[in-house]
Each structure stands twice: as structure tokens, then as C-alpha cells.
Design an enzyme around this catalytic site. Structure first.
Site, PDB file in Angstrom:
ATOM      1  N   HIS A  77     -46.924 -89.037  62.745  1.00 54.12           N
ATOM      2  CA  HIS A  77     -47.877 -89.437  63.790  1.00 54.12           C
ATOM      3  C   HIS A  77     -49.217 -88.732  63.615  1.00 54.12           C
ATOM      4  O   HIS A  77     -50.216 -89.131  64.205  1.00 54.12           O
ATOM      5  CB  HIS A  77     -47.305 -89.247  65.200  1.00 54.12           C
ATOM      6  CG  HIS A  77     -47.201 -87.842  65.689  1.00 54.12           C
ATOM      7  ND1 HIS A  77     -46.024 -87.117  65.656  1.00 54.12           N
ATOM      8  CD2 HIS A  77     -48.120 -87.020  66.254  1.00 54.12           C
ATOM      9  CE1 HIS A  77     -46.230 -85.916  66.173  1.00 54.12           C
ATOM     10  NE2 HIS A  77     -47.495 -85.825  66.549  1.00 54.12           N
ATOM     11  N   ASP A 115     -40.676 -89.870  61.937  1.00 56.65           N
ATOM     12  CA  ASP A 115     -41.936 -89.158  62.167  1.00 56.65           C
ATOM     13  C   ASP A 115     -42.068 -87.953  61.238  1.00 56.65           C
ATOM     14  O   ASP A 115     -42.095 -86.802  61.659  1.00 56.65           O
ATOM     15  CB  ASP A 115     -42.011 -88.726  63.629  1.00 56.65           C
ATOM     16  CG  ASP A 115     -43.417 -88.288  64.029  1.00 56.65           C
ATOM     17  OD1 ASP A 115     -44.334 -88.386  63.194  1.00 56.65           O
ATOM     18  OD2 ASP A 115     -43.588 -87.844  65.180  1.00 56.65           O
ATOM     19  N   SER A 210     -48.194 -80.335  66.196  1.00 58.91           N
ATOM     20  CA  SER A 210     -47.490 -81.404  65.492  1.00 58.91           C
ATOM     21  C   SER A 210     -47.471 -81.184  63.991  1.00 58.91           C
ATOM     22  O   SER A 210     -48.477 -80.800  63.388  1.00 58.91           O
ATOM     23  CB  SER A 210     -48.165 -82.749  65.760  1.00 58.91           C
ATOM     24  OG  SER A 210     -47.740 -83.301  66.966  1.00 58.91           O
TER      25      SER A 210
END
Length: 259
Positions: A77, A115, A210
Site C-alpha cells: 500500500h 500487502d 507502514s
């Protein structure tokens, strides 16, 4: 009654105000993005030499892990709509790296259905400030790590709504079973490719973290890639990561790395 919680991916737009494109969200079907190391501790220089910062051309920030002289592992992502990325190596102070490399979209490999992503980097030499983290071996591919302790590091915000910190932060967290994690997020989200941790006392990953590493205390192996949490990272809800053991074949097929 099942409690429904909005799950948020853990990238963050930069202070420039650039919005993160919707394509960045699609891998985890999210409406928004958020993330930070909350209630952790400042890392000393060289504590996590495998951690890199990723500054994307679209104006957002993520983390990643060096897994060889020529590869970084991160979250899809973060990379799915990126045209380029600047990789910050050996930074404790976020933008004061030992050196940086610019990488084009041609050297980004997105998984497509999970992801997780790979970034091919120019060859880097290893020393105490810049080094790789080892992947789990194939002998550990069925280890669920339930109850194990691990460390997550990143430059995500240090409290809900905070700006990105300048100094690398780390936090020690305990892995939980997927059954326990699914009580919060449901089995549709917590599948075999996910590994989760408890977040007691507001200690969690959460904006800008992330793609960063979750590394086991025992053996110093990369067992997770930071993926998601709730809208409040201090809520006490579990934090979710891609389970690296689940992706060993995919990583080997693209990089040749296996143990």
C-alpha cells in the site's frame, strides 16, 4: 455482537499536504491511512541498521527492511501507485541518512494480492549503521510465533495526530494468535498471511510506520511487515503485519534469497 472497527493502513502523507492516492489503499480495502510508533523509545544509533526510510514522489512516507545488498522489503500500500522512491539508509535522524538512493517504479515489485512489496536497490555495502536483517528459514515457515517478543521500528508519529518524529522510534511487542487478532478485525482480514501483536499501554505501530520491520528478539529474524491498525493507535487494539514466513516462496522467486 461483533464490534466493527475501521482498519487503517500505516503510511502517512508528508507535511506538504499531498494526498495519498486511493490506489495506495486498495491492497487492504481501506478508506484512510494512518500509523506511528506510539509510546516506544528512541533508538540508539545502529540499533536497527536494517530499517530504511522511504520517501515517495507522491508525498508520503513509509518504512522498509534491508534483506540483502540489493533488496528492500516493504508494504504494497506504500508502493502500489508510486512513480519513484528515495531510500534513506542508516538514518537515526529521519532525513539525515548515511546516504540515499533514488529508485524508479521499474525497480518496484508489488505482490498484487497481499500487502507486501520489494524494492530493488543499487548494491549497498554493510557496516554497523547499514546492514540486512535475515528472513526466517524454511524450517520456520510453520512457526506462528505466538507468544514471541519482537521489536518494531519506524519514524511514524509518536501520538495520535502527531507529526513525523525526527528520531527513529522502536517498541517491543508480543505476538498473539490469529484467533485472538480476528476477534477485533474478523477472519476476512486476519488470514494466514497476517501476524498480529498486542498493544498494551498504548504501545503500538501506527502514521509513517507502514512497511517497516517486526523483528524477533530470539534470533533477530524479520517476521512481519507493518500493515494496519485502528484509527487510534493507542486504543489497545492489535496491530497487524504481513507474515514473512507466508511469503518466503514469493520473496525467493523474485530475489533468490532463501535460508
Amino acid at each position: 455482537m461483533k464490534v466493527f472497527i475501521t482498519i487503517l493502513a500505516l503510511a502517512i502523507a508528508s507535511a506538504s499536504g499531498a494526498a495519498v492516492p486511493s490506489a495506495v489503499e486498495k491492497a487492504v480495502n481501506l478508506k484512510d491511512i494512518s500509523g506511528r510508533i506510539t509510546n516506544g523509545y528512541p533508538a540508539y544509533e545502529g540499533k536497527a541498521p536494517y530499517t530504511v526510510g522511504l520517501g515517495f514522489s507522491g508525498g508520503w512516507w513509509c518504512g522498509g527492511s534491508i534483506i540483502s545488498n540489493t533488496w528492500v522489503l516493504t508494504a504494497e500500500h506504500c508502493t502500489s501507485s508510486a512513480e519513484s522512491v528515495t531510500v534513506y539508509f542508516g538514518a537515526t535522524w529521519r532525513t539525515n541518512a548515511q546516504y540515499t538512493h533514488w529508485v524508479s517504479r521499474n525497480d518496484i515489485i508489488n505482490h498484487g494480492s497481499a500487502d507486501i512489496a520489494l524494492i530493488r536497490i543499487p548494491h549497498v555495502d554493510f557496516w554497523h549503521m547499514v546492514n540486512k536483517v535475515e528472513l526466517p528459514s524454511y524450517n520456520d515457515r510453520y512457526n506462528d510465533y505466538n507468544g514471541w517478543w519482537a521489536v518494531a521500528c519506524g519514524w511514524g508519529g509518536t501520538y495520535d495526530g502527531s507529526p513525523l518524529p525526527d528520531w527513529l522510534q522502536c517498541v517491543d511487542l508480543q505476538v498473539i494468535s490469529n484467533n485472538e487478532c480476528a476477534q477485533t478485525y474478523g477472519t476476512g482480514t486476519v488470514r494466514d498471511n497476517i501476524i498480529c501483536v498486542r498493544t498494551p499501554d498504548g504501545k503500538s505501530t501506527c502514521n509513517g510506520d507502514s512497511g517497516g520491520p517486526l523483528v524477533s528478539h530470539d534470533g533477530n529474524k524479520l517476521i512481519g511487515v507493518t500493515n494496519f491498525g485502528t484509527s487510534s493507535c493507542t486504543s489497545g487494539a492489535p496491530a497487524g503485519f504481513q507474515r514473512v514466513t507466508y511469503h518466503l516462496d514469493w520473496i525467493r522467486d523474485h530475489t533468490g534469497i532463501s535460508y
